[in-house]
Motif scaffolding. Structure first.
Motif, mmCIF file in Angstrom:
data_model
loop_
_atom_site.group_PDB
_atom_site.id
_atom_site.type_symbol
_atom_site.label_atom_id
_atom_site.label_comp_id
_atom_site.label_asym_id
_atom_site.label_seq_id
_atom_site.Cartn_x
_atom_site.Cartn_y
_atom_site.Cartn_z
ATOM 1 N N CYS A 1 11.659 -3.041 2.160
ATOM 2 C CA CYS A 1 11.606 -1.209 2.375
ATOM 3 C C CYS A 1 10.398 -1.535 1.696
ATOM 4 C CB CYS A 1 12.901 -1.107 1.395
ATOM 5 S SG CYS A 1 12.743 0.682 1.613
ATOM 6 N N ALA A 2 9.477 -0.487 2.690
ATOM 7 C CA ALA A 2 7.983 -0.236 2.794
ATOM 8 C C ALA A 2 7.924 1.350 1.663
ATOM 9 C CB ALA A 2 7.089 0.074 4.031
ATOM 10 N N MET A 3 9.484 1.513 2.121
ATOM 11 C CA MET A 3 9.280 3.065 1.314
ATOM 12 C C MET A 3 9.362 2.375 -0.381
ATOM 13 S SD MET A 3 11.463 6.820 1.343
ATOM 14 C CE MET A 3 13.101 5.502 1.178
ATOM 15 N N ALA A 4 10.120 1.713 -0.974
ATOM 16 C CA ALA A 4 10.554 1.088 -1.503
ATOM 17 C C ALA A 4 9.521 0.882 -2.626
ATOM 18 C CB ALA A 4 11.463 -0.202 -2.210
ATOM 19 N N ASN A 5 8.248 0.222 -1.812
ATOM 20 C CA ASN A 5 7.680 -0.819 -2.565
ATOM 21 C C ASN A 5 5.899 0.302 -2.729
ATOM 22 O OD1 ASN A 5 8.494 -3.115 -2.703
ATOM 23 N ND2 ASN A 5 7.985 -3.901 -0.020
ATOM 24 N N MET A 6 6.489 1.144 -2.513
ATOM 25 C CA MET A 6 5.373 2.664 -2.055
ATOM 26 C C MET A 6 5.015 3.127 -3.413
ATOM 27 S SD MET A 6 5.514 5.074 0.974
ATOM 28 C CE MET A 6 5.232 3.917 2.149
ATOM 29 N N LEU A 7 6.701 2.972 -4.656
ATOM 30 C CA LEU A 7 6.331 3.526 -5.814
ATOM 31 C C LEU A 7 6.389 2.489 -6.964
ATOM 32 C CD1 LEU A 7 6.800 5.725 -7.383
ATOM 33 C CD2 LEU A 7 9.521 5.169 -7.675
ATOM 34 N N LYS A 8 5.399 3.004 -8.209
ATOM 35 C CA LYS A 8 4.540 1.795 -8.672
ATOM 36 C C LYS A 8 5.120 2.344 -10.109
ATOM 37 C CE LYS A 8 2.328 -0.453 -5.094
ATOM 38 N NZ LYS A 8 3.358 -1.378 -4.751
#
Length: 300
Positions: free
Chosen positions: A83-90
């Motif tokens: 999921c691209a969105m999940a990977n946006m949050l660090k």
């Protein structure tokens, strides 16, 4: 070789179950033991009576299932299902926000990595985000990663929502525009608009109904025709449940690459070879589990 027959045989042989998200390809939906949205799948994962869970969804969903079932083998059929969105949050985004707002609880969408969830006070889904935030004893909330869902929650609760990261979004739902609204209203004048809260505010404001995919299933009975503003495969699920009603995808190009990366062959190979097994480090899993279980408890 008939893949469906082989999948059924392997499921029985290995005491396995297939959990699938509403955005999966029709043929994956058809062989799933359970279909649902993120909240429904998380609830189902708690009570799975199987040795192996094959998760036909994206990686963060499989991680959640593993966190809730550490003793079970959880398989993600392909490593491309992310999921691209999940990977946006660090994690750094969360830590920076906590420095600025030390008293604000961290509320994270389940569409996040297990590592991020370990820093959450509670997780939410699009089905319960506004309800859980409303229950929290705080007026300022750190919320990530979807900024459009953050807008929806702020509007519904009246609380100050601090979105992290800045500009976090789902590329599928960002594809929907006010022009899609106007176009589909002309094409389907008798239809109502069913909109996912990950859509941009300008689309949300024109909706007849703003709900999660699970909410779409529950509410579609209220009207005979709907334009559906979410991943296009949701229309297949709705048509199967309500064959007498009409459902139109708002945009045929609105599809999730991660979800669509899973095929029947991947499901078969996952069961045959027991791959790709999901592992979550114990320390991260224990912390993330508290946030997930708090969500499940607050959602009762």
């Amino acid at each position: 070789m008939n893949l469906v027959d082989e999948i059924i045989r392997l499921k029985e042989e290995k005491n396995a179950i297939i959990l699938a998200h509403n955005y999966q390809l029709p043929e994956i939906q058809d062989i799933a033991d359970f279909l649902g949205d993120s909240l429904e799948l998380a609830r189902k994962a708690v009570n799975v009576d199987a040795d192996i869970i094959v998760f036909a969804g994206v990686d963060f969903m499989a991680e959640t299932s593993k966190i809730l079932n550490p003793e079970k083998k959880v398989l993600l059929p392909t490593k491309r299902a992310t999921c691209a969105m999940a990977n946006m949050l660090k994690v750094d985004h969360i830590l920076e926000a906590k420095k600025k707002y030390p008293d604000a609880p961290v509320v994270l969408y389940v569409n996040t990595t297990a590592e991020s969830k370990a820093y959450a006070d509670v997780t939410v889904t699009s089905a319960n985000a506004d309800k859980i935030v409303a229950k929290l004893d705080a007026d300022t909330i750190i919320f990530g990663p979807d900024n459009n869902l953050a807008y929806y929650v702020a509007k519904r609760t009246g609380k100050r929502i601090i979105p992290i990261p800045e500009g976090g979004y789902c590329y599928v739902h960002k594809r929907f525009t006010p022009e899609d609204v106007e176009r589909t209203k002309k094409l389907y004048p008798n239809a109502k608009l069913m909109v996912h809260p990950e859509c941009i505010p300008e689309v949300q404001e024109k909706a007849d109904l703003i709900v999660s995919t699970g909410g779409m299933v529950r509410n579609a009975c209220q009207h005979g025709e709907w334009v559906v503003f979410t991943e296009k495969e949701m229309c297949y699920r709705l048509k199967k449940i309500y064959p007498d009603k009409k459902f139109y995808p708002a945009n045929e190009d609105a599809f999730c690459i991660g979800m669509k990366s899973i095929t029947l062959k991947h499901i078969y190979e996952a069961l045959r070879d027991e791959k790709y097994e999901i592992e979550v480090p114990k320390e991260i899993a224990e912390k993330a589990k508290k946030a997930i279980e708090r969500m499940l408890e607050m959602s009762k």
